[in-house]
Write a protein that holds these residues in place. Structure first.
Motif, PDB file in Angstrom:
ATOM      1  N   PHE A 125      35.809   9.567 -11.763  1.00 17.59           N
ATOM      2  CA  PHE A 125      36.880   8.847 -11.060  1.00 17.59           C
ATOM      3  C   PHE A 125      37.572   9.773 -10.053  1.00 17.59           C
ATOM      4  N   VAL A 126      37.839  11.010 -10.493  1.00 16.66           N
ATOM      5  CA  VAL A 126      38.541  11.955  -9.605  1.00 16.66           C
ATOM      6  C   VAL A 126      37.668  12.254  -8.379  1.00 16.66           C
ATOM      7  N   ARG A 127      36.370  12.422  -8.603  1.00 16.10           N
ATOM      8  CA  ARG A 127      35.489  12.697  -7.459  1.00 16.10           C
ATOM      9  C   ARG A 127      35.481  11.518  -6.482  1.00 16.10           C
ATOM     10  N   ASP A 128      35.437  10.285  -7.014  1.00 20.92           N
ATOM     11  CA  ASP A 128      35.474   9.099  -6.140  1.00 20.92           C
ATOM     12  C   ASP A 128      36.742   9.086  -5.282  1.00 20.92           C
ATOM     13  N   ILE A 129      37.834   9.590  -5.836  1.00 18.73           N
ATOM     14  CA  ILE A 129      39.131   9.560  -5.151  1.00 18.73           C
ATOM     15  C   ILE A 129      39.279  10.725  -4.174  1.00 18.73           C
ATOM     16  N   THR A 130      38.772  11.898  -4.559  1.00 19.85           N
ATOM     17  CA  THR A 130      39.047  13.088  -3.744  1.00 19.85           C
ATOM     18  C   THR A 130      37.903  13.447  -2.798  1.00 19.85           C
ATOM     19  N   GLU A 131      36.647  13.107  -3.171  1.00 20.69           N
ATOM     20  CA  GLU A 131      35.505  13.526  -2.349  1.00 20.69           C
ATOM     21  C   GLU A 131      34.788  12.372  -1.663  1.00 20.69           C
ATOM     22  N   GLY A 132      34.745  11.219  -2.321  1.00 11.52           N
ATOM     23  CA  GLY A 132      34.022  10.076  -1.764  1.00 11.52           C
ATOM     24  C   GLY A 132      33.064   9.524  -2.799  1.00 11.52           C
ATOM     25  N   ILE A 133      32.632   8.279  -2.576  1.00  9.04           N
ATOM     26  CA  ILE A 133      31.841   7.551  -3.570  1.00  9.04           C
ATOM     27  C   ILE A 133      30.358   7.566  -3.189  1.00  9.04           C
ATOM     28  N   ALA A 134      29.516   7.968  -4.126  1.00  7.35           N
ATOM     29  CA  ALA A 134      28.057   7.845  -4.011  1.00  7.35           C
ATOM     30  C   ALA A 134      27.523   8.429  -2.702  1.00  7.35           C
ATOM     31  N   GLY A 135      28.013   9.597  -2.357  1.00  7.80           N
ATOM     32  CA  GLY A 135      27.483  10.278  -1.177  1.00  7.80           C
ATOM     33  C   GLY A 135      28.012   9.759   0.149  1.00  7.80           C
ATOM     34  N   THR A 136      28.904   8.749   0.113  1.00  8.95           N
ATOM     35  CA  THR A 136      29.521   8.263   1.362  1.00  8.95           C
ATOM     36  C   THR A 136      30.838   9.014   1.584  1.00  8.95           C
ATOM     37  N   GLN A 137      31.434   8.794   2.746  1.00  4.14           N
ATOM     38  CA  GLN A 137      32.754   9.363   3.043  1.00  4.14           C
ATOM     39  C   GLN A 137      33.872   8.497   2.453  1.00  4.14           C
ATOM     40  N   ILE A 138      33.503   7.366   1.855  1.00  4.44           N
ATOM     41  CA  ILE A 138      34.511   6.396   1.421  1.00  4.44           C
ATOM     42  C   ILE A 138      35.159   6.839   0.114  1.00  4.44           C
ATOM     43  N   LYS A 139      36.491   6.971   0.161  1.00  5.81           N
ATOM     44  CA  LYS A 139      37.237   7.403  -1.027  1.00  5.81           C
ATOM     45  C   LYS A 139      37.946   6.205  -1.664  1.00  5.81           C
ATOM     46  N   ALA A 140      38.011   6.230  -2.989  1.00  5.95           N
ATOM     47  CA  ALA A 140      38.697   5.148  -3.702  1.00  5.95           C
ATOM     48  C   ALA A 140      40.212   5.290  -3.533  1.00  5.95           C
ATOM     49  N   GLY A 141      40.893   4.146  -3.362  1.00  6.81           N
ATOM     50  CA  GLY A 141      42.341   4.143  -3.218  1.00  6.81           C
ATOM     51  C   GLY A 141      43.049   3.477  -4.382  1.00  6.81           C
ATOM     52  N   GLU A 142      42.263   2.976  -5.339  1.00  9.69           N
ATOM     53  CA  GLU A 142      42.841   2.231  -6.461  1.00  9.69           C
ATOM     54  C   GLU A 142      41.995   2.497  -7.705  1.00  9.69           C
ATOM     55  N   LEU A 143      42.646   2.524  -8.863  1.00 16.63           N
ATOM     56  CA  LEU A 143      41.956   2.644 -10.152  1.00 16.63           C
ATOM     57  C   LEU A 143      41.940   1.273 -10.829  1.00 16.63           C
ATOM     58  N   LYS A 144      40.895   1.030 -11.636  1.00 17.56           N
ATOM     59  CA  LYS A 144      40.764  -0.288 -12.267  1.00 17.56           C
ATOM     60  C   LYS A 144      40.123  -0.167 -13.639  1.00 17.56           C
ATOM     61  N   CYS A 145      40.672  -0.885 -14.601  1.00 12.06           N
ATOM     62  CA  CYS A 145      40.008  -1.042 -15.894  1.00 12.06           C
ATOM     63  C   CYS A 145      40.323  -2.450 -16.388  1.00 12.06           C
ATOM     64  N   ALA A 146      39.897  -2.774 -17.596  1.00 10.93           N
ATOM     65  CA  ALA A 146      40.019  -4.151 -18.076  1.00 10.93           C
ATOM     66  C   ALA A 146      40.301  -4.197 -19.571  1.00 10.93           C
ATOM     67  N   ILE A 147      41.023  -5.238 -19.971  1.00 16.25           N
ATOM     68  CA  ILE A 147      41.163  -5.569 -21.404  1.00 16.25           C
ATOM     69  C   ILE A 147      41.230  -7.089 -21.494  1.00 16.25           C
ATOM     70  N   ASP A 148      40.290  -7.674 -22.200  1.00 16.63           N
ATOM     71  CA  ASP A 148      40.240  -9.142 -22.275  1.00 16.63           C
ATOM     72  C   ASP A 148      40.475  -9.599 -23.713  1.00 16.63           C
ATOM     73  N   ALA A 149      39.978 -10.763 -24.067  1.00 14.77           N
ATOM     74  CA  ALA A 149      40.269 -11.360 -25.374  1.00 14.77           C
ATOM     75  C   ALA A 149      39.929 -10.453 -26.560  1.00 14.77           C
ATOM     76  N   PRO A 150      38.845  -9.651 -26.522  1.00 15.14           N
ATOM     77  CA  PRO A 150      38.570  -8.779 -27.679  1.00 15.14           C
ATOM     78  C   PRO A 150      39.633  -7.708 -27.913  1.00 15.14           C
ATOM     79  N   GLY A 151      40.540  -7.528 -26.982  1.00 16.06           N
ATOM     80  CA  GLY A 151      41.636  -6.582 -27.186  1.00 16.06           C
ATOM     81  C   GLY A 151      41.226  -5.134 -26.953  1.00 16.06           C
ATOM     82  N   LEU A 152      41.989  -4.236 -27.599  1.00 15.40           N
ATOM     83  CA  LEU A 152      41.814  -2.809 -27.344  1.00 15.40           C
ATOM     84  C   LEU A 152      40.668  -2.260 -28.209  1.00 15.40           C
ATOM     85  N   THR A 153      39.434  -2.582 -27.805  1.00  9.39           N
ATOM     86  CA  THR A 153      38.266  -2.035 -28.511  1.00  9.39           C
ATOM     87  C   THR A 153      38.190  -0.534 -28.226  1.00  9.39           C
TER      88      THR A 153
END
Ligand SMILES: [Zn+2]
Length: 330
Positions: A125-153
């Protein structure tokens, strides 16, 4: 002012303009796509996406947050091609989307596992934000995760804590997919607060799927922004209910805690073709809020100042405030 990363490089937070805070461009199972959907790789997929995003820009919207992370088919070479064909700002994301276990590449290595090493997700995640994603120059500006009906597995908690720690390391804001019927937003706030995340850095996603105003107020009172972000998904709750809930929250003084979006996409392998998708969910497109929801909100008594707060000021504060709090503690 602060800097916000987009698919075409950094922009000033003041240039974000009107923002849709939870969208996708391509949403797929990448393995399925490579095996069974050669049409994804046709040039028209890119051209169609650019045309839809350009129509959104022409309607007066300037930025989307694309929350397509690992688990949802993130494919950065395609995003780069689309970004080159539109003036709409595309903020891309890093993180991981699961309702249960972590995917195979993380199953056996990590803290306390067979291959006992520091959490490898954080490094990704840190590399995506600071260096770029998958060899591109594009850096992530947002973090994302999920929790749905099964709860905090176990897997969901591991990802959420990695996302929280990445926020602490990089000062990147967070969006979390939640299931409001199970009130999982409260669990999100508890876990992220334990990781030291300021809850004002967080958008609690899919809050618009409920009309339980007490639950929404509880989340908002802890500082998070609520994603009223599935306009056009008509099978969980009606558009009229979504609109009435926003109007009620605004009436109760929460306009500074709401942001709107569709959670839609130009391409999804959830349906065999784009035409099938459009037939199944006719309102699920980037212009639904502009064309249908805004008039309904005005009708329900929501003012232009409130709308500006929800589309401009709140998303801007999401990025600026997170950056300022990060700067203050570093
Ligand atoms: Zn989404």
């Amino acid at each position: 002012m602060s800097q916000v990363q987009t698919a075409r490089g950094p922009i000033d937070s003041g240039a974000l303009g009107r923002v849709l805070i939870h969208e996708h461009i391509f949403l797929m199972d990448t393995e399925y796509t490579f095996n069974y959907r050669p049409d994804f790789f046709e040039d028209r997929t890119i051209a169609d996406a650019a045309a839809r995003l350009n129509a959104l820009k022409a309607a007066g919207y300037d930025t989307i947050i694309d929350l397509t992370v690992l688990g949802l088919g993130r494919h950065m070479p395609s995003i780069a091609k689309v970004a080159a064909l539109t003036d709409l700002n595309i903020i891309v994301s890093t993180g991981l989307y699961t309702f249960n276990e972590v995917p195979g590449p993380f199953a056996f290595h990590g803290p306390g596992l067979m291959h006992d090493v520091p959490e490898p997700m954080i490094e990704h995640f840190v590399r995506d934000i600071t260096e770029g994603i998958a060899g591109t120059q594009i850096k992530a500006g947002e973090l994302k995760c999920a929790i749905d009906a099964p709860g905090l597995t176990r897997g969901v908690e591991r990802v959420m804590r990695a996302v929280g720690q990445t926020n602490r390391i990089t000062g990147t804001p967070i969006t979390v997919h939640t299931a409001p019927r199970e009130q999982t937003g409260l669990e999100v706030q508890r876990v992220l607060a334990e990781e030291g995340v300021d809850l004002e850095d967080v958008i609690v996603g899919h809050c618009g799927d409920t009309d339980d105003v007490d639950y929404l107020m509880k989340l908002a009172d802890r500082g998070s922004i609520l994603g009223m972000d599935r306009f056009g998904v008509d099978f969980t709750i009606t558009t009229a209910q979504r609109v009435a809930t926003i109007a009620e929250m605004v009436r109760r003084g929460y306009a500074d805690r709401l942001a709107l979006s569709h959670d839609c996409t130009c391409w999804s392998d959830f349906f065999p073709t784009v035409a099938d998708y459009n037939r199944a969910m006719p309102n699920h497109h980037y212009l639904h809020i502009h064309q249908d929801v805004l008039p309904a909100l005005r009708e329900a008594g929501v003012s232009e100042a409130d709308l500006n707060m929800m589309f401009v000021a709140n998303p801007r504060r999401h990025f600026e405030g997170t950056a300022q709090r990060f700067a203050a503690r570093s």
